[in-house]
Design a protein around this motif. Structure first.
Motif, PDB file in Angstrom:
ATOM      1  N   ARG A  55       0.831  -1.216   0.000  1.00  7.18           N
ATOM      2  CA  ARG A  55       0.000   0.000   0.000  1.00  7.18           C
ATOM      3  C   ARG A  55       0.861   1.260   0.000  1.00  7.18           C
ATOM      4  N   ASP A  56       1.893   1.274   0.851  1.00  6.17           N
ATOM      5  CA  ASP A  56       2.792   2.435   0.901  1.00  6.17           C
ATOM      6  C   ASP A  56       3.438   2.690  -0.459  1.00  6.17           C
ATOM      7  N   THR A  57       3.889   1.617  -1.095  1.00  4.44           N
ATOM      8  CA  THR A  57       4.529   1.739  -2.411  1.00  4.44           C
ATOM      9  C   THR A  57       3.553   2.290  -3.443  1.00  4.44           C
ATOM     10  N   LEU A  58       2.346   1.776  -3.437  1.00  3.15           N
ATOM     11  CA  LEU A  58       1.371   2.135  -4.468  1.00  3.15           C
ATOM     12  C   LEU A  58       0.702   3.487  -4.245  1.00  3.15           C
ATOM     13  N   THR A  59       0.876   4.089  -3.079  1.00  7.95           N
ATOM     14  CA  THR A  59       0.294   5.421  -2.870  1.00  7.95           C
ATOM     15  C   THR A  59       1.094   6.504  -3.584  1.00  7.95           C
ATOM     16  N   ALA A  60       2.317   6.202  -3.975  1.00  6.59           N
ATOM     17  CA  ALA A  60       3.127   7.178  -4.715  1.00  6.59           C
ATOM     18  C   ALA A  60       2.471   7.446  -6.074  1.00  6.59           C
ATOM     19  N   ASP A  61       2.792   8.593  -6.639  1.00  5.95           N
ATOM     20  CA  ASP A  61       2.231   8.968  -7.938  1.00  5.95           C
ATOM     21  C   ASP A  61       2.965   8.343  -9.115  1.00  5.95           C
ATOM     22  N   ARG A  62       4.206   7.903  -8.880  1.00 10.14           N
ATOM     23  CA  ARG A  62       5.039   7.397  -9.980  1.00 10.14           C
ATOM     24  C   ARG A  62       5.715   6.107  -9.536  1.00 10.14           C
ATOM     25  N   TRP A  63       5.598   5.044 -10.326  1.00 12.79           N
ATOM     26  CA  TRP A  63       6.290   3.795  -9.998  1.00 12.79           C
ATOM     27  C   TRP A  63       6.184   2.780 -11.131  1.00 12.79           C
ATOM     28  N   ILE A  64       7.100   1.820 -11.038  1.00 15.30           N
ATOM     29  CA  ILE A  64       7.022   0.581 -11.802  1.00 15.30           C
ATOM     30  C   ILE A  64       7.104  -0.514 -10.742  1.00 15.30           C
ATOM     31  N   VAL A  65       6.118  -1.395 -10.718  1.00 17.85           N
ATOM     32  CA  VAL A  65       6.085  -2.483  -9.751  1.00 17.85           C
ATOM     33  C   VAL A  65       6.016  -3.792 -10.521  1.00 17.85           C
ATOM     34  N   ASP A  66       6.869  -4.739 -10.140  1.00 20.09           N
ATOM     35  CA  ASP A  66       6.806  -6.044 -10.789  1.00 20.09           C
ATOM     36  C   ASP A  66       6.631  -7.138  -9.754  1.00 20.09           C
ATOM     37  N   GLY A  67       5.903  -8.168 -10.161  1.00 20.59           N
ATOM     38  CA  GLY A  67       5.682  -9.312  -9.289  1.00 20.59           C
ATOM     39  C   GLY A  67       4.581 -10.199  -9.820  1.00 20.59           C
ATOM     40  N   ASN A  68       4.369 -11.288  -9.114  1.00 17.56           N
ATOM     41  CA  ASN A  68       3.389 -12.283  -9.526  1.00 17.56           C
ATOM     42  C   ASN A  68       2.541 -12.677  -8.322  1.00 17.56           C
ATOM     43  N   TYR A  69       1.935 -11.691  -7.692  1.00 19.42           N
ATOM     44  CA  TYR A  69       1.139 -11.931  -6.492  1.00 19.42           C
ATOM     45  C   TYR A  69      -0.333 -11.747  -6.805  1.00 19.42           C
ATOM     46  N   GLY A  70      -1.158 -12.649  -6.304  1.00 22.03           N
ATOM     47  CA  GLY A  70      -2.589 -12.583  -6.512  1.00 22.03           C
ATOM     48  C   GLY A  70      -3.281 -11.945  -5.324  1.00 22.03           C
ATOM     49  N   GLY A  71      -4.548 -12.254  -5.168  1.00 24.66           N
ATOM     50  CA  GLY A  71      -5.325 -11.811  -4.027  1.00 24.66           C
ATOM     51  C   GLY A  71      -5.385 -10.298  -3.882  1.00 24.66           C
ATOM     52  N   THR A  72      -5.305  -9.861  -2.634  1.00 21.48           N
ATOM     53  CA  THR A  72      -5.411  -8.438  -2.315  1.00 21.48           C
ATOM     54  C   THR A  72      -4.317  -7.627  -2.992  1.00 21.48           C
ATOM     55  N   VAL A  73      -3.105  -8.190  -3.071  1.00 19.03           N
ATOM     56  CA  VAL A  73      -1.990  -7.468  -3.692  1.00 19.03           C
ATOM     57  C   VAL A  73      -2.309  -7.189  -5.159  1.00 19.03           C
ATOM     58  N   ALA A  74      -2.782  -8.196  -5.875  1.00 23.66           N
ATOM     59  CA  ALA A  74      -3.144  -7.988  -7.282  1.00 23.66           C
ATOM     60  C   ALA A  74      -4.260  -6.963  -7.409  1.00 23.66           C
ATOM     61  N   ASP A  75      -5.246  -7.041  -6.520  1.00 22.57           N
ATOM     62  CA  ASP A  75      -6.347  -6.072  -6.569  1.00 22.57           C
ATOM     63  C   ASP A  75      -5.836  -4.645  -6.392  1.00 22.57           C
ATOM     64  N   LEU A  76      -4.970  -4.440  -5.407  1.00 25.19           N
ATOM     65  CA  LEU A  76      -4.408  -3.103  -5.163  1.00 25.19           C
ATOM     66  C   LEU A  76      -3.607  -2.625  -6.368  1.00 25.19           C
ATOM     67  N   LEU A  77      -2.794  -3.505  -6.901  1.00 20.72           N
ATOM     68  CA  LEU A  77      -1.940  -3.161  -8.037  1.00 20.72           C
ATOM     69  C   LEU A  77      -2.773  -2.774  -9.260  1.00 20.72           C
ATOM     70  N   LEU A  78      -3.795  -3.557  -9.549  1.00 19.97           N
ATOM     71  CA  LEU A  78      -4.591  -3.311 -10.753  1.00 19.97           C
ATOM     72  C   LEU A  78      -5.442  -2.055 -10.641  1.00 19.97           C
ATOM     73  N   VAL A  79      -5.849  -1.698  -9.447  1.00 18.60           N
ATOM     74  CA  VAL A  79      -6.631  -0.472  -9.248  1.00 18.60           C
ATOM     75  C   VAL A  79      -5.762   0.767  -9.447  1.00 18.60           C
ATOM     76  N   ARG A  80      -4.517   0.712  -9.038  1.00 22.06           N
ATOM     77  CA  ARG A  80      -3.642   1.888  -9.082  1.00 22.06           C
ATOM     78  C   ARG A  80      -2.872   2.051 -10.392  1.00 22.06           C
ATOM     79  N   ALA A  81      -2.663   0.987 -11.127  1.00 22.60           N
ATOM     80  CA  ALA A  81      -1.818   1.050 -12.326  1.00 22.60           C
ATOM     81  C   ALA A  81      -2.512   1.780 -13.475  1.00 22.60           C
TER      82      ALA A  81
END
Length: 185
Positions: A55-81
């Motif tokens: 969550r802390d990472t994804l609150t930033a305005d600028r980023w590249i995030v890589d990984g292969n995590y499902g569940g809540t992490v994927a949900d957070l990532l897909l909403v912010r990207a």
């Protein structure tokens, strides 16, 4: 220009390598979800701490995030990207890469996340990445296909490594093909 890029896909699809190349060209900060997940001695962080880090990472305005995590992490990532790059490579491509990378890391003692290192003994264990990667490849592929079909962000699906540089250049995320190829090989 795209400011929040998620790179997803199976083990050894090239997520971290692509993220590093894109970060070098775009100057966006790169975050590897594995670095947020793993603690010392290959111990996963407690889920609440891992999710707080994501969550802390994804609150930033600028980023590249890589990984292969499902569940809540994927949900957070897909909403912010703004852009999701799905490295949807076949097992026949990933498996040889996995064997090569794992053996290379074990032989060289390359330090990974939180000081962890792959060892030959670790590669032969029941929970080895050499077993886990192939065992979960097709299930993760189906899960990402379902998740990404409902994503609001632009999704770029890469099914062949040979097309990767061309696709990223077309999006303005990599420099000339010659320079980008050198970054990704």
């Amino acid at each position: 220009m795209t400011q929040r890029i998620a790179i997803v896909g199976p083990v050894v699809a090239g997520k971290s390598k692509l993220a590093a190349a894109l970060a070098a060209h775009t100057h966006l900060p790169h975050h590897d979800l594995d670095a947020l997940y793993w603690g010392p001695s290959w111990t996963p962080l407690p889920e609440d701490r891992f999710l707080a880090g994501v969550r802390d990472t994804l609150t930033a305005d600028r980023w590249i995030v890589d990984g292969n995590y499902g569940g809540t992490v994927a949900d957070l990532l897909l909403v912010r990207a703004d852009l999701i790059i799905w490295l949807d490579l076949p097992l026949r491509t990933c498996l040889p890469r996995l064997v090569r990378r794992s053996i290379q890391r074990a032989v060289t003692g390359q330090e990974l996340f939180a000081g962890n290192r792959e060892t030959l003994a670790h590669l032969l264990a029941r929970d080895s990445i050499l077993r886990w990667g192939p065992a979960h490849h097709h299930r993760h592929r189906r899960n990402w296909a379902a998740r990404l079909s409902a994503a609001d962000a632009l999704v770029v699906r890469v099914t062949r490594p040979a097309r990767l540089t061309e696709q990223m250049k077309a999006l303005g995320l990599l420099p000339t093909p010659e320079k980008a190829s050198a970054c990704l090989t």
